[in-house]
Design a protein around this motif. Structure first.
Motif, PDB file in Angstrom:
ATOM      1  N   LYS B 137      17.258  12.446  -0.695  1.00 33.03           N
ATOM      2  CA  LYS B 137      17.435  13.890  -0.827  1.00 33.03           C
ATOM      3  C   LYS B 137      16.078  14.601  -0.910  1.00 33.03           C
ATOM      4  O   LYS B 137      15.848  15.614  -0.251  1.00 33.03           O
ATOM      5  CB  LYS B 137      18.257  14.160  -2.100  1.00 33.03           C
ATOM      6  N   LYS B 138      15.172  14.034  -1.720  1.00 32.88           N
ATOM      7  CA  LYS B 138      13.842  14.635  -1.888  1.00 32.88           C
ATOM      8  C   LYS B 138      13.057  14.579  -0.574  1.00 32.88           C
ATOM      9  O   LYS B 138      12.355  15.520  -0.212  1.00 32.88           O
ATOM     10  CB  LYS B 138      13.064  13.879  -2.975  1.00 32.88           C
ATOM     11  N   MET B 139      13.177  13.448   0.121  1.00 32.26           N
ATOM     12  CA  MET B 139      12.448  13.284   1.391  1.00 32.26           C
ATOM     13  C   MET B 139      13.011  14.238   2.442  1.00 32.26           C
ATOM     14  O   MET B 139      12.279  14.802   3.247  1.00 32.26           O
ATOM     15  CB  MET B 139      12.545  11.832   1.860  1.00 32.26           C
ATOM     16  N   TRP B 140      14.331  14.387   2.423  1.00 33.51           N
ATOM     17  CA  TRP B 140      14.986  15.290   3.379  1.00 33.51           C
ATOM     18  C   TRP B 140      14.510  16.734   3.153  1.00 33.51           C
ATOM     19  O   TRP B 140      14.268  17.476   4.091  1.00 33.51           O
ATOM     20  CB  TRP B 140      16.506  15.176   3.226  1.00 33.51           C
ATOM     21  N   LYS B 141      14.359  17.060   1.883  1.00 32.30           N
ATOM     22  CA  LYS B 141      13.884  18.404   1.530  1.00 32.30           C
ATOM     23  C   LYS B 141      12.433  18.596   1.995  1.00 32.30           C
ATOM     24  O   LYS B 141      12.040  19.697   2.381  1.00 32.30           O
ATOM     25  CB  LYS B 141      13.972  18.553   0.001  1.00 32.30           C
ATOM     26  N   ALA B 142      11.667  17.523   1.976  1.00 30.06           N
ATOM     27  CA  ALA B 142      10.231  17.632   2.296  1.00 30.06           C
ATOM     28  C   ALA B 142       9.950  17.788   3.785  1.00 30.06           C
ATOM     29  O   ALA B 142       8.892  18.279   4.170  1.00 30.06           O
ATOM     30  CB  ALA B 142       9.501  16.401   1.758  1.00 30.06           C
ATOM     31  N   THR B 143      10.890  17.351   4.616  1.00 31.50           N
ATOM     32  CA  THR B 143      10.601  17.371   6.055  1.00 31.50           C
ATOM     33  C   THR B 143      11.096  18.644   6.734  1.00 31.50           C
ATOM     34  O   THR B 143      12.117  19.210   6.364  1.00 31.50           O
ATOM     35  CB  THR B 143      11.188  16.125   6.770  1.00 31.50           C
ATOM     36  N   LYS B 144      10.302  19.045   7.741  1.00 37.13           N
ATOM     37  CA  LYS B 144      10.711  20.198   8.559  1.00 37.13           C
ATOM     38  C   LYS B 144      11.507  19.717   9.764  1.00 37.13           C
ATOM     39  O   LYS B 144      12.356  20.412  10.274  1.00 37.13           O
ATOM     40  CB  LYS B 144       9.443  20.886   9.097  1.00 37.13           C
ATOM     41  N   HIS B 145      11.168  18.504  10.239  1.00 35.30           N
ATOM     42  CA  HIS B 145      11.704  18.064  11.519  1.00 35.30           C
ATOM     43  C   HIS B 145      12.451  16.727  11.445  1.00 35.30           C
ATOM     44  O   HIS B 145      13.635  16.663  11.718  1.00 35.30           O
ATOM     45  CB  HIS B 145      10.548  17.991  12.522  1.00 35.30           C
ATOM     46  N   VAL B 146      11.730  15.681  11.049  1.00 37.22           N
ATOM     47  CA  VAL B 146      12.361  14.357  11.106  1.00 37.22           C
ATOM     48  C   VAL B 146      12.042  13.525   9.862  1.00 37.22           C
ATOM     49  O   VAL B 146      10.940  13.611   9.310  1.00 37.22           O
ATOM     50  CB  VAL B 146      11.943  13.606  12.412  1.00 37.22           C
ATOM     51  N   LEU B 147      13.049  12.752   9.448  1.00 36.38           N
ATOM     52  CA  LEU B 147      12.867  11.783   8.361  1.00 36.38           C
ATOM     53  C   LEU B 147      13.078  10.392   8.940  1.00 36.38           C
ATOM     54  O   LEU B 147      14.096  10.138   9.580  1.00 36.38           O
ATOM     55  CB  LEU B 147      13.892  12.067   7.246  1.00 36.38           C
ATOM     56  N   LEU B 148      12.094   9.519   8.739  1.00 34.86           N
ATOM     57  CA  LEU B 148      12.162   8.159   9.292  1.00 34.86           C
ATOM     58  C   LEU B 148      12.088   7.151   8.148  1.00 34.86           C
ATOM     59  O   LEU B 148      11.165   7.204   7.332  1.00 34.86           O
ATOM     60  CB  LEU B 148      10.998   7.929  10.256  1.00 34.86           C
ATOM     61  N   ILE B 149      13.070   6.269   8.103  1.00 32.95           N
ATOM     62  CA  ILE B 149      13.134   5.299   6.994  1.00 32.95           C
ATOM     63  C   ILE B 149      13.376   3.902   7.576  1.00 32.95           C
ATOM     64  O   ILE B 149      14.192   3.745   8.483  1.00 32.95           O
ATOM     65  CB  ILE B 149      14.306   5.638   6.036  1.00 32.95           C
ATOM     66  N   THR B 150      12.690   2.911   7.027  1.00 34.25           N
ATOM     67  CA  THR B 150      13.087   1.527   7.311  1.00 34.25           C
ATOM     68  C   THR B 150      13.395   0.835   5.985  1.00 34.25           C
ATOM     69  O   THR B 150      12.794   1.148   4.960  1.00 34.25           O
ATOM     70  CB  THR B 150      11.987   0.727   8.044  1.00 34.25           C
ATOM     71  N   THR B 151      14.336  -0.083   6.043  1.00 42.06           N
ATOM     72  CA  THR B 151      14.710  -0.845   4.835  1.00 42.06           C
ATOM     73  C   THR B 151      15.347  -2.164   5.271  1.00 42.06           C
ATOM     74  O   THR B 151      15.981  -2.217   6.333  1.00 42.06           O
ATOM     75  CB  THR B 151      15.679  -0.018   3.942  1.00 42.06           C
ATOM     76  N   PRO B 152      15.162  -3.228   4.494  1.00 44.13           N
ATOM     77  CA  PRO B 152      15.745  -4.518   4.912  1.00 44.13           C
ATOM     78  C   PRO B 152      17.265  -4.459   5.026  1.00 44.13           C
ATOM     79  O   PRO B 152      17.926  -3.738   4.266  1.00 44.13           O
ATOM     80  CB  PRO B 152      15.332  -5.474   3.794  1.00 44.13           C
ATOM     81  N   ILE B 153      17.791  -5.223   5.958  1.00 42.78           N
ATOM     82  CA  ILE B 153      19.246  -5.315   6.129  1.00 42.78           C
ATOM     83  C   ILE B 153      19.785  -6.296   5.085  1.00 42.78           C
ATOM     84  O   ILE B 153      19.399  -7.463   5.065  1.00 42.78           O
ATOM     85  CB  ILE B 153      19.599  -5.811   7.543  1.00 42.78           C
ATOM     86  N   GLY B 154      20.625  -5.807   4.211  1.00 39.61           N
ATOM     87  CA  GLY B 154      21.240  -6.671   3.195  1.00 39.61           C
ATOM     88  C   GLY B 154      20.199  -7.434   2.383  1.00 39.61           C
ATOM     89  O   GLY B 154      19.277  -6.838   1.832  1.00 39.61           O
ATOM     90  N   TYR B 155      20.346  -8.749   2.373  1.00 37.01           N
ATOM     91  CA  TYR B 155      19.440  -9.571   1.560  1.00 37.01           C
ATOM     92  C   TYR B 155      18.295 -10.146   2.383  1.00 37.01           C
ATOM     93  O   TYR B 155      17.573 -11.017   1.900  1.00 37.01           O
ATOM     94  CB  TYR B 155      20.224 -10.691   0.864  1.00 37.01           C
ATOM     95  N   ALA B 156      18.107  -9.651   3.615  1.00 34.10           N
ATOM     96  CA  ALA B 156      16.952 -10.099   4.402  1.00 34.10           C
ATOM     97  C   ALA B 156      15.711  -9.664   3.636  1.00 34.10           C
ATOM     98  O   ALA B 156      15.699  -8.612   3.006  1.00 34.10           O
ATOM     99  CB  ALA B 156      16.993  -9.446   5.778  1.00 34.10           C
ATOM    100  N   LEU B 157      14.667 -10.452   3.677  1.00 30.41           N
ATOM    101  CA  LEU B 157      13.385 -10.127   3.018  1.00 30.41           C
ATOM    102  C   LEU B 157      13.578  -9.884   1.523  1.00 30.41           C
ATOM    103  O   LEU B 157      12.934  -9.028   0.933  1.00 30.41           O
ATOM    104  CB  LEU B 157      12.751  -8.870   3.645  1.00 30.41           C
ATOM    105  N   ASN B 158      14.490 -10.603   0.946  1.00 26.35           N
ATOM    106  CA  ASN B 158      14.772 -10.366  -0.472  1.00 26.35           C
ATOM    107  C   ASN B 158      13.542 -10.654  -1.331  1.00 26.35           C
ATOM    108  O   ASN B 158      12.793 -11.568  -1.064  1.00 26.35           O
ATOM    109  CB  ASN B 158      15.936 -11.257  -0.912  1.00 26.35           C
ATOM    110  N   CYS B 159      13.344  -9.822  -2.334  1.00 29.34           N
ATOM    111  CA  CYS B 159      12.289 -10.071  -3.309  1.00 29.34           C
ATOM    112  C   CYS B 159      12.790  -9.587  -4.660  1.00 29.34           C
ATOM    113  O   CYS B 159      13.711  -8.774  -4.731  1.00 29.34           O
ATOM    114  CB  CYS B 159      10.985  -9.410  -2.864  1.00 29.34           C
ATOM    115  N   PRO B 160      12.202 -10.094  -5.752  1.00 32.07           N
ATOM    116  CA  PRO B 160      12.733  -9.751  -7.076  1.00 32.07           C
ATOM    117  C   PRO B 160      12.660  -8.260  -7.385  1.00 32.07           C
ATOM    118  O   PRO B 160      13.371  -7.773  -8.255  1.00 32.07           O
ATOM    119  CB  PRO B 160      11.835 -10.529  -8.039  1.00 32.07           C
ATOM    120  N   LEU B 161      11.804  -7.541  -6.651  1.00 29.36           N
ATOM    121  CA  LEU B 161      11.664  -6.112  -6.934  1.00 29.36           C
ATOM    122  C   LEU B 161      12.673  -5.255  -6.169  1.00 29.36           C
ATOM    123  O   LEU B 161      12.686  -4.041  -6.317  1.00 29.36           O
ATOM    124  CB  LEU B 161      10.245  -5.637  -6.618  1.00 29.36           C
ATOM    125  N   HIS B 162      13.502  -5.883  -5.344  1.00 23.91           N
ATOM    126  CA  HIS B 162      14.514  -5.105  -4.613  1.00 23.91           C
ATOM    127  C   HIS B 162      15.714  -4.843  -5.528  1.00 23.91           C
ATOM    128  O   HIS B 162      16.384  -5.773  -5.949  1.00 23.91           O
ATOM    129  CB  HIS B 162      14.986  -5.858  -3.368  1.00 23.91           C
TER     130      HIS B 162
END
Lengths: 352, 206
Positions: B137-162
């Protein structure tokens, strides 16, 4: 909207059904009623109390249709539980079920509500049946895309329907296009044992894709520039709803309900090879036309979304409760403008 | 210490504890990775994916900028970048490594930008957050044009901080009430042609 306790009752939950229930994104079709109403699916023998459900849906497959008299017997005639019977087999295939036509009708009469997914198929059901396509999870599927670099230029894909087995017309169409434009031709769901052109298929298709899980199929489908669906049977057409949602311009048969609905500019009689060839070439060459076709398709695909499907289902239930079988030689079709079911006598079935 | 961490423990951490956690994590990352100039020569595929959708000469916000590699790459393409990260140590290193971009230490939930950026990028951050929906929501508010996000699919690249593991439906839920104009695809994290282990999301305002 009222909350409905919904049960889909079947003989057995097979492995393909389990796959179908678990896949993400889920494919459009009958099981989506289950998700839409947050219902349950249970084999007949595991249902302790049929009366606790508001709606029990049974599919008129060759196996499950035999449950209908049993469920009716358990519910009795005055139960408040509605027995909903769905038949989405293409009418041209009914003979394959080996059921006497009168028995087929008698089974339907045991339901409180009967529905088919395509107008001409519903026309083969009992009087007062409802024409209502299954829901598609448009709300999610419309956000699925592939990386731009994976998209192909000038690739044309066709779906193989094993129960039809006819690839002569699609192959002829592909050859016509290839005479005028260099394209890559691919056929999905290919099963050689059912192909009436199997002697030639290696030469006719650049790629024959056999089984893919639905989520993988969707991503694969998105690579294509154009999809062609010249199926000769009457069906509501899951794949053409998919292509409409995903924005893949499609040329195909006007016997397919979703083709007429989503791709009105590119629907043809399935043997109109010249008309379809012209449409494919125009889509490949005319960007404005392609955009117009895709825009219309995405807009029309919303007809199949959960919200609209739920509205139709509840309206049909309400009408069935009040008695919808009084129609003579007609069935109920959805009037989008007025958001109500009307008699099929009052509408042009090709125009809905 | 990190091997004992669980999502439940991390979720209960104060902001100060959170910052220490990510300072430590960042320093561990720095020790493991080759030097920054070498990293710059091997731009991962996901960063090229970001660059593809950012209009020319844009003002870009990189949320959770980490080592500043994405900002460095985007700055080299002519964009004006601001990187934010919860780790003060990461920000200090970014300032040394990428002099042609700006960096500030800021928690994503404390962001209050209003359409100040042409593009907002967020590479593998939302899976770490306590409230990813608020972050989007905050990122959407910050952009004028486009919001681009990447994130691991499910448990791919799992790490304890996820703290979050996203499937397709959960990604769609993140945008509920914000916009319907977004597309999701799968891309590889590091090298073109590698396993497609990331969701890549493009949301357009106009």
């Amino acid at each position: 909207m009222p909350k409905i306790k919904f049960l889909h009752c079947c003989t057995k939950i097979t492995d393909p059904v389990k796959d179908c229930l678990e896949e993400v994104p889920r494919r459009g079709g009958m099981y989506n009623w289950l998700f839409l109403f947050k219902g349950e699916i249970l084999p007949y023998q595991y249902v302790d109390d049929f009366e606790k459900y508001d709606v029990i849906q049974v599919n008129m497959s060759a196996v499950d249709m035999n449950l209908i008299p049993e469920i009716r017997r358990k519910l009795g005639k005055s139960s408040s539980t509605m027995l909903v019977i769905n038949n989405d087999y293409v009418a041209e295939s009914w003979a394959g079920l080996g059921t006497h036509p009168l028995y087929y009708e008698q089974i339907q009469r045991l339901g409180d509500m009967v529905f088919g997914t395509e107008p001409y198929q519903t026309s083969c059901l009992i009087d007062g049946a409802f024409c209502m396509p299954h829901p598609h999870y448009v709300e999610v599927l419309k956000h699925v895309s592939i990386d731009e670099k994976d998209k192909e230029s000038d690739s044309v894909a066709v779906m193989f329907h094993w129960w039809e087995g006819k690839t002569y017309l699609p192959a002829l169409l592909i050859q016509k296009i290839k005479q005028q434009k260099r394209i890559f031709a691919r056929i999905y769901g290919y099963r050689e044992e059912y192909d009436d052109m199997k002697r030639w298929s290696k030469a006719l298709w650049d790629e024959r894709v056999t089984h893919l899980r639905y989520p993988d199929f969707i991503e694969h489908l998105l690579q294509n520039t154009i999809f062609i669906e010249p199926v000769q049977y009457h069906t509501y057409g899951r794949t053409t709803v998919d292509t409409a949602i995903l924005g893949i311009p499609t040329v195909g048969s006007n016997r397919v309900f979703s083709m007429r609905k989503c791709f009105p500019y590119t629907s043809f009689d399935p043997v109109d090879i010249k008309g379809m060839t012209r449409a494919v070439l125009r889509l490949l060459e005319d960007e404005d036309f392609r955009e117009k076709v895709v825009r219309k398709a995405k807009e029309q695909a919303e007809y199949f979304n959960y919200k609209n499907s739920k509205k139709r289902f509840l309206a049909a239930l309400e009408m069935a409760q009040k008695g919808a079988h009084h129609l003579k030689n007609a069935f109920w079709v959805w009037d989008e403008k007025n958001e109500m079911f009307v008699s099929s006598k009052e509408v042009d079935l090709n125009a809905i | 210490m990190q091997s004992k961490l669980t999502p439940e423990i991390i979720k209960k951490m104060s902001k100060q504890e959170w910052q220490v956690l990510y300072d430590d994590d960042y320093m561990r990352y720095e020790r493991l990775m080759p030097d920054f100039q070498t990293r710059l020569k091997h731009i991962p595929y996901r960063f090229k994916w970001f660059a593809r959708y950012i209009p020319e000469r844009s003002r870009v916000l990189d949320v959770g900028c980490g080592d500043g590699l994405l900002c460095a790459y985007l700055a080299s393409l002519g964009h004006k970048c601001l990187g934010i990260d919860c780790s003060q140590k990461a920000i200090e290193v970014c300032r040394e490594n990428v002099p042609n971009a700006d960096f500030i230490q800021l928690f994503v939930e404390d962001m209050d930008f209003k359409e100040e950026f042409d593009a907002v990028c967020c590479s593998e951050v939302i899976e770490h957050l306590k409230d990813p929906k608020l972050a989007v929501k905050k990122m959407w508010k910050a952009t004028k044009h486009v919001l681009l996000i990447t994130t691991p699919i499910g448990y791919a690249l799992n790490c304890p901080l996820h703290l979050n593991h996203f499937g397709l439906y959960e990604i769609v839920d993140l945008f509920e009430g914000l916009t319907d104009n977004f597309m999701i695809c799968r891309i590889p994290k590091a090298v073109e042609g590698g396993t497609k282990n990331l969701f890549a999301i493009r949301a357009y305002k106009r």
